[in-house]
Scaffold this motif. Structure first.
Motif, PDB file in Angstrom:
ATOM      1  N   MET A 196       0.841  -1.218   0.000  1.00 46.95           N
ATOM      2  CA  MET A 196       0.000   0.000   0.000  1.00 46.95           C
ATOM      3  C   MET A 196       0.865   1.253   0.000  1.00 46.95           C
ATOM      4  O   MET A 196       1.888   1.302   0.662  1.00 46.95           O
ATOM      5  CB  MET A 196      -0.933  -0.051   1.226  1.00 46.95           C
ATOM      6  N   ALA A 197       0.455   2.225  -0.740  1.00 46.31           N
ATOM      7  CA  ALA A 197       1.263   3.449  -0.911  1.00 46.31           C
ATOM      8  C   ALA A 197       1.123   4.405   0.277  1.00 46.31           C
ATOM      9  O   ALA A 197       0.164   4.319   1.040  1.00 46.31           O
ATOM     10  CB  ALA A 197       0.813   4.159  -2.182  1.00 46.31           C
ATOM     11  N   ILE A 198       2.080   5.304   0.365  1.00 47.46           N
ATOM     12  CA  ILE A 198       1.984   6.394   1.346  1.00 47.46           C
ATOM     13  C   ILE A 198       0.908   7.362   0.857  1.00 47.46           C
ATOM     14  O   ILE A 198       0.945   7.806  -0.293  1.00 47.46           O
ATOM     15  CB  ILE A 198       3.330   7.148   1.473  1.00 47.46           C
ATOM     16  N   GLU A 199      -0.051   7.630   1.733  1.00 41.30           N
ATOM     17  CA  GLU A 199      -1.155   8.541   1.383  1.00 41.30           C
ATOM     18  C   GLU A 199      -1.227   9.685   2.387  1.00 41.30           C
ATOM     19  O   GLU A 199      -0.671   9.604   3.483  1.00 41.30           O
ATOM     20  CB  GLU A 199      -2.493   7.790   1.454  1.00 41.30           C
ATOM     21  N   ARG A 200      -2.010  10.692   2.012  1.00 38.43           N
ATOM     22  CA  ARG A 200      -2.337  11.787   2.918  1.00 38.43           C
ATOM     23  C   ARG A 200      -3.849  11.900   3.020  1.00 38.43           C
ATOM     24  O   ARG A 200      -4.550  11.709   2.014  1.00 38.43           O
ATOM     25  CB  ARG A 200      -1.759  13.107   2.395  1.00 38.43           C
ATOM     26  N   THR A 201      -4.333  12.203   4.211  1.00 34.50           N
ATOM     27  CA  THR A 201      -5.774  12.329   4.409  1.00 34.50           C
ATOM     28  C   THR A 201      -6.072  13.519   5.306  1.00 34.50           C
ATOM     29  O   THR A 201      -5.221  13.942   6.086  1.00 34.50           O
ATOM     30  CB  THR A 201      -6.351  11.010   4.990  1.00 34.50           C
ATOM     31  N   LEU A 202      -7.270  14.051   5.161  1.00 37.70           N
ATOM     32  CA  LEU A 202      -7.663  15.213   5.965  1.00 37.70           C
ATOM     33  C   LEU A 202      -8.450  14.715   7.176  1.00 37.70           C
ATOM     34  O   LEU A 202      -9.412  13.956   7.039  1.00 37.70           O
ATOM     35  CB  LEU A 202      -8.518  16.157   5.115  1.00 37.70           C
ATOM     36  N   SER A 203      -8.009  15.155   8.341  1.00 40.72           N
ATOM     37  CA  SER A 203      -8.660  14.791   9.606  1.00 40.72           C
ATOM     38  C   SER A 203      -9.161  16.066  10.273  1.00 40.72           C
ATOM     39  O   SER A 203      -8.497  17.102  10.209  1.00 40.72           O
ATOM     40  CB  SER A 203      -7.610  14.100  10.484  1.00 40.72           C
ATOM     41  N   ILE A 204     -10.326  15.976  10.890  1.00 42.41           N
ATOM     42  CA  ILE A 204     -10.809  17.098  11.716  1.00 42.41           C
ATOM     43  C   ILE A 204     -11.187  16.560  13.094  1.00 42.41           C
ATOM     44  O   ILE A 204     -11.959  15.602  13.196  1.00 42.41           O
ATOM     45  CB  ILE A 204     -12.041  17.809  11.111  1.00 42.41           C
ATOM     46  N   ILE A 205     -10.628  17.171  14.119  1.00 43.41           N
ATOM     47  CA  ILE A 205     -11.076  16.910  15.491  1.00 43.41           C
ATOM     48  C   ILE A 205     -12.197  17.915  15.747  1.00 43.41           C
ATOM     49  O   ILE A 205     -11.997  19.121  15.698  1.00 43.41           O
ATOM     50  CB  ILE A 205      -9.906  17.028  16.485  1.00 43.41           C
ATOM     51  N   LYS A 206     -13.400  17.368  15.935  1.00 45.78           N
ATOM     52  CA  LYS A 206     -14.626  18.175  15.881  1.00 45.78           C
ATOM     53  C   LYS A 206     -14.912  18.908  17.203  1.00 45.78           C
ATOM     54  O   LYS A 206     -14.308  18.599  18.233  1.00 45.78           O
ATOM     55  CB  LYS A 206     -15.799  17.248  15.511  1.00 45.78           C
ATOM     56  N   PRO A 207     -15.885  19.848  17.160  1.00 51.05           N
ATOM     57  CA  PRO A 207     -16.174  20.670  18.336  1.00 51.05           C
ATOM     58  C   PRO A 207     -16.468  19.908  19.637  1.00 51.05           C
ATOM     59  O   PRO A 207     -16.049  20.343  20.711  1.00 51.05           O
ATOM     60  CB  PRO A 207     -17.410  21.468  17.898  1.00 51.05           C
ATOM     61  N   ASP A 208     -17.159  18.789  19.559  1.00 52.67           N
ATOM     62  CA  ASP A 208     -17.473  18.073  20.815  1.00 52.67           C
ATOM     63  C   ASP A 208     -16.194  17.603  21.504  1.00 52.67           C
ATOM     64  O   ASP A 208     -16.127  17.524  22.729  1.00 52.67           O
ATOM     65  CB  ASP A 208     -18.405  16.880  20.562  1.00 52.67           C
ATOM     66  N   ALA A 209     -15.157  17.301  20.695  1.00 49.14           N
ATOM     67  CA  ALA A 209     -13.889  16.802  21.244  1.00 49.14           C
ATOM     68  C   ALA A 209     -12.979  17.939  21.707  1.00 49.14           C
ATOM     69  O   ALA A 209     -12.381  17.851  22.784  1.00 49.14           O
ATOM     70  CB  ALA A 209     -13.188  15.937  20.203  1.00 49.14           C
ATOM     71  N   THR A 210     -12.894  19.028  20.917  1.00 49.95           N
ATOM     72  CA  THR A 210     -12.036  20.144  21.358  1.00 49.95           C
ATOM     73  C   THR A 210     -12.597  20.743  22.655  1.00 49.95           C
ATOM     74  O   THR A 210     -11.836  21.082  23.565  1.00 49.95           O
ATOM     75  CB  THR A 210     -11.910  21.253  20.284  1.00 49.95           C
ATOM     76  N   LYS A 211     -13.922  20.806  22.738  1.00 44.69           N
ATOM     77  CA  LYS A 211     -14.599  21.361  23.915  1.00 44.69           C
ATOM     78  C   LYS A 211     -14.263  20.569  25.184  1.00 44.69           C
ATOM     79  O   LYS A 211     -14.119  21.126  26.265  1.00 44.69           O
ATOM     80  CB  LYS A 211     -16.099  21.288  23.638  1.00 44.69           C
ATOM     81  N   ARG A 212     -14.137  19.243  25.023  1.00 49.86           N
ATOM     82  CA  ARG A 212     -13.855  18.376  26.189  1.00 49.86           C
ATOM     83  C   ARG A 212     -12.356  18.133  26.368  1.00 49.86           C
ATOM     84  O   ARG A 212     -11.961  17.258  27.141  1.00 49.86           O
ATOM     85  CB  ARG A 212     -14.635  17.056  26.031  1.00 49.86           C
ATOM     86  N   ASN A 213     -11.527  18.906  25.645  1.00 50.91           N
ATOM     87  CA  ASN A 213     -10.064  18.853  25.816  1.00 50.91           C
ATOM     88  C   ASN A 213      -9.491  17.477  25.466  1.00 50.91           C
ATOM     89  O   ASN A 213      -8.572  16.988  26.131  1.00 50.91           O
ATOM     90  CB  ASN A 213      -9.703  19.233  27.265  1.00 50.91           C
ATOM     91  N   LEU A 214     -10.030  16.864  24.401  1.00 46.71           N
ATOM     92  CA  LEU A 214      -9.620  15.504  24.023  1.00 46.71           C
ATOM     93  C   LEU A 214      -8.645  15.483  22.849  1.00 46.71           C
ATOM     94  O   LEU A 214      -8.299  14.400  22.353  1.00 46.71           O
ATOM     95  CB  LEU A 214     -10.869  14.681  23.658  1.00 46.71           C
ATOM     96  N   THR A 215      -8.174  16.648  22.416  1.00 48.34           N
ATOM     97  CA  THR A 215      -7.325  16.716  21.227  1.00 48.34           C
ATOM     98  C   THR A 215      -6.107  15.796  21.334  1.00 48.34           C
ATOM     99  O   THR A 215      -5.832  15.003  20.432  1.00 48.34           O
ATOM    100  CB  THR A 215      -6.882  18.182  20.996  1.00 48.34           C
TER     101      THR A 215
END
Ligand code: DAT
Ligand code: MG
Length: 140
Positions: A1-20
């Motif tokens: 399998m090749a090296i890939e890049r993907t877009l990830s977002i840590i969403k508001p419910d997680a940033t709010k609860r300090n889970l980053t």
């Protein structure tokens, strides 16, 4: 399998609860590298453009409101088969269906507030990365 890049977002419910950090640790433990990252507060219109593929779905307005409710952390993850590997680490969209140990099983609150986004294919990954980052910001 090749090296890939993907877009990830840590969403508001997680940033709010300090889970980053806990969420990033799961990506890194799976062999994904964070090669770009920023914390931003989306407007509802920006969230709407990002999720335009879901425009006709009944939850679209609620989804855009949610994504604009608190800051998010957007990232580019790189690694072997990064797109599918990230989806595995995330778990199923509905946390009730997510496998044990996945981000959504551990942290998601509901199908709507499910802690993370990850691109689902090479074409969407390329589009979503360029929505948030310039080439100069990707430091592999
Ligand atoms: P995923 O985020 O796993 O790629 P998706 O692309 O089908 O899932 O949907 C995008 C987001 O929309 C999802 O993360 C949360 C929201 N969503 C999806 N299905 C939903 C539903 N039945 N009710 C409320 N929100 C939903
Ligand atoms: Mg999706």
């Amino acid at each position: 399998m090749a090296i890939e890049r993907t877009l990830s977002i840590i969403k508001p419910d997680a940033t709010k609860r300090n889970l980053t950090g806990k969420i990033i640790a799961k990506f890194e433990e799976a062999g994904l590298r964070v090669i770009a990252q920023k914390r931003i507060h989306l407007t509802k219109a920006q969230a709407g453009t990002f999720y335009v593929v879901h425009k006709e779905r009944p939850f679209y307005d609620e989804l855009c409101e949610f994504m604009a409710s608190e800051p998010v952390v957007v990232q580019v993850l790189e690694g072997e088969g990064a797109i599918s590997k990230n989806r595995e680490v995330m778990g199923a969209t509905n946390p009730a269906d997510a496998a044990e140990g996945t981000v959504r099983a551990e942290f998601a609150e509901s199908v709507g507030e499910n802690s993370v986004h990850g691109s689902d294919a090479p074409e969407t990954a390329a589009e979503e990365i360029s929505y948030f980052f310039s080439g100069l910001e990707l430091v592999g």
